[in-house]
Design a protein around this motif. Structure first.
Motif: not given
Length: 189
Positions: A168-171, A173-177
């Motif tokens: 998701s970060g590469v997409m 928006l890093p969802l975990h963070e």
């Protein structure tokens, strides 16, 4: 009330994936790296500026919280933003072909009296791409408006031979963070 300071449909989809309700803020922040500015510092600064510009738009709203994010592809200290045209996209994809690059995503969450941020760095390895595959991908139009001239959630997923980090970060928006920051602001359980 949470607001997303972004025009990116991917960020909207990802934030909605967390079950968040949010408003959208249209912000226009120059994305220009300062001379000598490290890539991660640049990405973090732009994300902070987006969130800050968004907060200025809703400052009168009591309890407003604004999320701003930025994602860039980095190879050999070169920041690959969005391609200007097909030739620029081809240049980027040729450089990424057969190599490992970093995808840096930074998220800032701001309110009138508080701010928190997180940065996620992922490593992405592309397989060797032929000129024909690069041209075919560019012809789809998917490369435009994307950092590094590719969308990992689209057809370019076939280029990725290895990913270490956050999909998701590469997409964008890093969802975990992002979820951690939203919990710190009391917006998520």
């Amino acid at each position: 009330m949470l607001h997303l300071a972004s025009k990116s449909p991917r960020r909207q989809e990802l934030l909605a994936q967390l079950g968040m309700e949010f408003g959208l803020l249209d912000v226009d922040v120059p994305e220009q790296r300062e001379p000598g500015e490290p890539p991660a510092a640049y990405v973090s600064r732009v994300a902070r500026e987006k969130a800050g510009a968004g907060l200025l738009k809703v400052v009168a709203s009591r309890g407003a919280v604004v999320l701003g994010a930025d994602t860039e592809v980095v190879l050999d200290d070169e920041v690959f933003g969005k391609p200007a045209d097909a030739a620029d996209a081809a240049r980027m994809l040729q450089r990424l072909s057969g190599r490992v690059h970093e995808c840096i995503s930074s998220v800032w969450v701001l309110s009138a009296g508080r701010e928190q941020h997180a940065t996620c760095i992922s490593q992405v390895r592309f397989e060797v791409l032929t000129q024909a595959r690069i041209e075919a991908y560019i012809a789809t139009g998917e490369c435009f408006g994307k950092a590094g001239a590719y969308a990992i959630q689209g057809r370019a997923a076939a280029f990725v031979s290895h990913l270490s980090g956050s999909h998701s970060g590469v997409m964008g928006l890093p969802l975990h963070e992002t979820a951690r920051l939203l919990r710190e602001f009391g917006l998520m359980d």
